[in-house]
Design a protein around this motif. Sequence first.
Motif, mmCIF file in Angstrom:
data_model
loop_
_atom_site.group_PDB
_atom_site.id
_atom_site.type_symbol
_atom_site.label_atom_id
_atom_site.label_comp_id
_atom_site.label_asym_id
_atom_site.label_seq_id
_atom_site.Cartn_x
_atom_site.Cartn_y
_atom_site.Cartn_z
ATOM 1 N N LYS A 1 0.793 -1.233 0.000
ATOM 2 C CA LYS A 1 0.000 0.000 0.000
ATOM 3 C C LYS A 1 0.828 1.288 0.000
ATOM 4 C CE LYS A 1 -3.867 -2.353 0.524
ATOM 5 N NZ LYS A 1 -4.496 -2.504 1.835
ATOM 6 N N ILE A 2 2.049 1.226 0.518
ATOM 7 C CA ILE A 2 2.833 2.443 0.731
ATOM 8 C C ILE A 2 4.161 2.352 -0.022
ATOM 9 C CG2 ILE A 2 3.800 4.009 2.461
ATOM 10 C CD1 ILE A 2 0.840 3.592 2.869
ATOM 11 N N ASN A 3 4.540 3.428 -0.687
ATOM 12 C CA ASN A 3 5.836 3.498 -1.361
ATOM 13 C C ASN A 3 6.872 4.018 -0.363
ATOM 14 O OD1 ASN A 3 7.933 3.627 -3.191
ATOM 15 N ND2 ASN A 3 7.278 5.602 -4.044
ATOM 16 N N THR A 4 7.598 3.093 0.243
ATOM 17 C CA THR A 4 8.543 3.465 1.298
ATOM 18 C C THR A 4 9.607 2.393 1.437
ATOM 19 O OG1 THR A 4 8.702 4.153 3.629
ATOM 20 C CG2 THR A 4 7.240 2.309 3.139
ATOM 21 N N LYS A 5 10.701 2.728 2.101
ATOM 22 C CA LYS A 5 11.730 1.744 2.443
ATOM 23 C C LYS A 5 11.412 1.186 3.837
ATOM 24 C CE LYS A 5 14.581 2.043 -1.093
ATOM 25 N NZ LYS A 5 14.844 0.892 -1.981
ATOM 26 N N ILE A 6 11.509 -0.114 3.973
ATOM 27 C CA ILE A 6 11.208 -0.750 5.259
ATOM 28 C C ILE A 6 12.501 -1.254 5.886
ATOM 29 C CG2 ILE A 6 10.020 -2.639 6.421
ATOM 30 C CD1 ILE A 6 7.776 -2.381 4.437
ATOM 31 N N VAL A 7 12.733 -0.815 7.116
ATOM 32 C CA VAL A 7 13.914 -1.195 7.889
ATOM 33 C C VAL A 7 13.442 -1.966 9.113
ATOM 34 C CG1 VAL A 7 15.932 -0.356 9.138
ATOM 35 C CG2 VAL A 7 15.096 0.900 7.140
ATOM 36 N N VAL A 8 14.103 -3.088 9.410
ATOM 37 C CA VAL A 8 13.773 -3.853 10.609
ATOM 38 C C VAL A 8 15.008 -3.931 11.505
ATOM 39 C CG1 VAL A 8 13.089 -6.092 11.556
ATOM 40 C CG2 VAL A 8 11.996 -5.239 9.492
ATOM 41 N N GLY A 9 14.797 -3.651 12.789
ATOM 42 C CA GLY A 9 15.866 -3.781 13.774
ATOM 43 C C GLY A 9 15.374 -4.618 14.934
ATOM 44 N N GLY A 10 16.088 -4.536 16.043
ATOM 45 C CA GLY A 10 15.675 -5.301 17.215
ATOM 46 C C GLY A 10 16.459 -6.588 17.362
ATOM 47 N N VAL A 11 15.991 -7.430 18.266
ATOM 48 C CA VAL A 11 16.736 -8.617 18.670
ATOM 49 C C VAL A 11 16.955 -9.585 17.508
ATOM 50 C CG1 VAL A 11 16.705 -10.658 20.147
ATOM 51 C CG2 VAL A 11 16.010 -8.447 21.077
ATOM 52 N N HIS A 12 15.879 -9.983 16.829
ATOM 53 C CA HIS A 12 16.054 -11.015 15.804
ATOM 54 C C HIS A 12 16.849 -10.500 14.608
ATOM 55 C CE1 HIS A 12 15.169 -15.003 14.242
ATOM 56 N NE2 HIS A 12 15.118 -14.428 13.062
ATOM 57 N N ALA A 13 16.619 -9.259 14.209
ATOM 58 C CA ALA A 13 17.380 -8.693 13.102
ATOM 59 C C ALA A 13 18.860 -8.605 13.431
ATOM 60 C CB ALA A 13 16.834 -7.315 12.739
ATOM 61 N N SER A 14 19.184 -8.380 14.694
ATOM 62 C CA SER A 14 20.587 -8.296 15.107
ATOM 63 C C SER A 14 21.256 -9.660 15.130
ATOM 64 C CB SER A 14 20.690 -7.649 16.499
ATOM 65 O OG SER A 14 20.252 -6.308 16.462
ATOM 66 N N LEU A 15 20.496 -10.690 15.482
ATOM 67 C CA LEU A 15 21.061 -12.029 15.609
ATOM 68 C C LEU A 15 21.060 -12.802 14.302
ATOM 69 C CD1 LEU A 15 19.397 -12.993 19.014
ATOM 70 C CD2 LEU A 15 21.800 -12.394 18.639
ATOM 71 N N GLN A 16 19.985 -12.679 13.517
ATOM 72 C CA GLN A 16 19.890 -13.395 12.246
ATOM 73 C C GLN A 16 19.285 -12.499 11.165
ATOM 74 O OE1 GLN A 16 19.561 -18.022 13.852
ATOM 75 N NE2 GLN A 16 17.989 -17.247 12.492
ATOM 76 N N PRO A 17 20.024 -11.469 10.748
ATOM 77 C CA PRO A 17 19.475 -10.511 9.777
ATOM 78 C C PRO A 17 19.079 -11.147 8.452
ATOM 79 C CG PRO A 17 21.850 -10.198 10.088
ATOM 80 C CD PRO A 17 21.399 -11.116 11.167
ATOM 81 N N GLU A 18 19.724 -12.261 8.104
ATOM 82 C CA GLU A 18 19.407 -12.907 6.823
ATOM 83 C C GLU A 18 17.988 -13.444 6.777
ATOM 84 O OE1 GLU A 18 21.213 -16.010 9.545
ATOM 85 O OE2 GLU A 18 21.631 -13.930 9.025
ATOM 86 N N ASP A 19 17.337 -13.592 7.936
ATOM 87 C CA ASP A 19 15.935 -14.025 7.949
ATOM 88 C C ASP A 19 15.010 -12.953 7.379
ATOM 89 O OD1 ASP A 19 16.458 -16.511 9.000
ATOM 90 O OD2 ASP A 19 16.137 -15.913 11.085
ATOM 91 N N PHE A 20 15.502 -11.722 7.329
ATOM 92 C CA PHE A 20 14.700 -10.621 6.774
ATOM 93 C C PHE A 20 15.134 -10.228 5.362
ATOM 94 C CE2 PHE A 20 14.302 -9.987 11.393
ATOM 95 C CZ PHE A 20 12.927 -9.887 11.508
ATOM 96 N N ILE A 21 16.344 -10.623 4.991
ATOM 97 C CA ILE A 21 16.908 -10.163 3.716
ATOM 98 C C ILE A 21 17.061 -11.350 2.764
ATOM 99 C CG2 ILE A 21 18.821 -8.951 2.634
ATOM 100 C CD1 ILE A 21 17.145 -7.226 4.569
ATOM 101 N N TYR A 22 16.149 -11.424 1.802
ATOM 102 C CA TYR A 22 16.155 -12.517 0.822
ATOM 103 C C TYR A 22 15.343 -12.067 -0.390
ATOM 104 C CZ TYR A 22 11.684 -13.220 3.241
ATOM 105 O OH TYR A 22 10.449 -13.023 3.798
ATOM 106 N N ASP A 23 15.418 -12.815 -1.457
ATOM 107 C CA ASP A 23 14.676 -12.460 -2.665
ATOM 108 C C ASP A 23 13.186 -12.304 -2.372
ATOM 109 O OD1 ASP A 23 16.306 -11.989 -4.816
ATOM 110 O OD2 ASP A 23 16.572 -14.113 -5.292
ATOM 111 N N ASN A 24 12.613 -11.205 -2.828
ATOM 112 C CA ASN A 24 11.187 -10.905 -2.677
ATOM 113 C C ASN A 24 10.765 -10.655 -1.222
ATOM 114 O OD1 ASN A 24 10.635 -11.236 -5.489
ATOM 115 N ND2 ASN A 24 10.728 -13.459 -5.187
ATOM 116 N N SER A 25 11.714 -10.393 -0.365
ATOM 117 C CA SER A 25 11.366 -10.007 1.003
ATOM 118 C C SER A 25 10.775 -8.600 0.994
ATOM 119 C CB SER A 25 12.597 -10.026 1.913
ATOM 120 O OG SER A 25 12.310 -9.414 3.164
ATOM 121 N N PRO A 26 9.781 -8.349 1.844
ATOM 122 C CA PRO A 26 9.239 -6.988 1.929
ATOM 123 C C PRO A 26 10.150 -6.035 2.694
ATOM 124 C CG PRO A 26 8.156 -8.398 3.521
ATOM 125 C CD PRO A 26 9.064 -9.291 2.719
ATOM 126 N N VAL A 27 11.189 -6.582 3.321
ATOM 127 C CA VAL A 27 12.114 -5.768 4.120
ATOM 128 C C VAL A 27 13.307 -5.370 3.258
ATOM 129 C CG1 VAL A 27 13.636 -5.738 6.138
ATOM 130 C CG2 VAL A 27 11.407 -6.881 6.262
#
Length: 499
Positions: free
Chosen positions: A97-123
């Motif tokens: 719905k929104i044209n924006t860049k999405i950034v995720v931080g916090g515990v899981h992003a710090s420990l396993q960032p690759e869980d958010f960064i992959y082909d066709n990820s919304p992040v």
Amino acid sequence: MIKKDICLVSPPTRGNVKTVPIALIYLAGWLSKEGIDVDIIDIKINSYKGIDAKNESEIVDKIIRNLDSLKPHVVGLTAFTSEYNNVINLAKSIKDKINTKIVVGGVHASLQPEDFIYDNSPVDIAVIGEGERTLSEVVNNVKNNQALETIDGICFLKEGNAHYTNPRKLIENLGDLSLPLYSKLNMDYYLKVERHIIRYLYTSGVHILTSRGCPFNCTFCAAKNLWKDPACNRRVRFRDINQVVDEIQYLKDTFSIDSFYIADDTFAVNKNRAMQFCDEILSRNLKLIWAMETRVNLVSDELLKMIKKAGCIQVEFGVESGSQDALDRMKKEIKVEDTVRAFDMCKKHRLRTFANIMINTPGETEKDLNDTIKLKKRLKASHAGMNLTIPIIGTDIYEKYVSPKFSRDELGIFSDPHLYTKILDPRFRLAKHGIDLNKMYYRLNVCNYLNSFFEFTFNAKYIKSILNSRRKHQFAGSVLKNLYKQINSYARFIFGFLR
């Protein structure tokens, strides 16, 4: 149309959480100081039964409407492992719905960032570790269409793969942090009289931080892996005492808080600093009640006497186990005798106590379990929480005992409401003995549940805080609402026990 620089968004899973989102208001304070136009979207609902699918959908819709109005360049999300699926789904809804860049931080992003960064990820970007400086640079680079490679401490997709930039150094002087931006929150919601600030006592207040990090190496905790610094081995940094008490003073003057809880990983790791904190609280005559968590080997008669004088009425300890062998396996670096001594000293100074106790510890034997049960009876804590030890991502026990590791598609198990009460997956069982841990959990916690029903204390400071509270008219209603909630919770508990 002028667009917001960034909106920080609380996940829908926190729609009924009563604890102030500390990370978001610290980030907002820093970004605002840097001249970045920041807002916080923190949607709340009135629900005592948790967030179901319908609630979550309503919250997501409200988040989208807010973002559509603000049209930020960047949306900042945060996630524990238990919130992974919810945050990914929220990010997908935002991207649709929104044209924006999405950034995720916090515990899981710090420990396993690759869980958010992959082909066709919304992040688009994962922030690794401390977020203040990193997020400030991300916002400026996105606004100016600059490359991301120059920003330390992030992970993003490059040529179809997760690309990591250089590690981000920690903020050396926490005095550089701004006052958390409480003004961005609905503080009337967070300051309703509840039982989550000082456990099991009705009061109005907030959690505060006086430090970041922990110097210890407990194998069941991820803290040491969250506060890594490539430049040094120092794992604990302290805020200036005057700055901390300035924050408390601000909260009392602006919002009329009655209490606070020190949410440090280990308060009193520096005894002189803890004494200085109490001196400053007393010198300002704040007359607030408070609670804290620390280690059993860090307290002394002198310290307990001082914190009580400064308004502390409850101390929480990580007891973990009554077996020295189990404590040593967990690298807890305490002795069972330290635990007994700490609780006896608290009784001497008439301080309430809360004992955090674990079963299903790594390599736990039947003797270890029996020793733990015996210690619980010996301590006679005001309250005790007994939960299953779960090897969460980022801990030593996860790396050592969990095989195969949980895939991205399996992370939903960490959001199960029974995560710490039942063995949900064979990979979670750490104990050697063959005792049914599901039944053991219920048996050990029956008394804890009953004890929490009509909890009250005749502590003079606590009673005085009620009588002087600006929100004293809320106490009766809060008691009745929580009683209803507890009856429902206890009924579910008994049903689980009978099953």
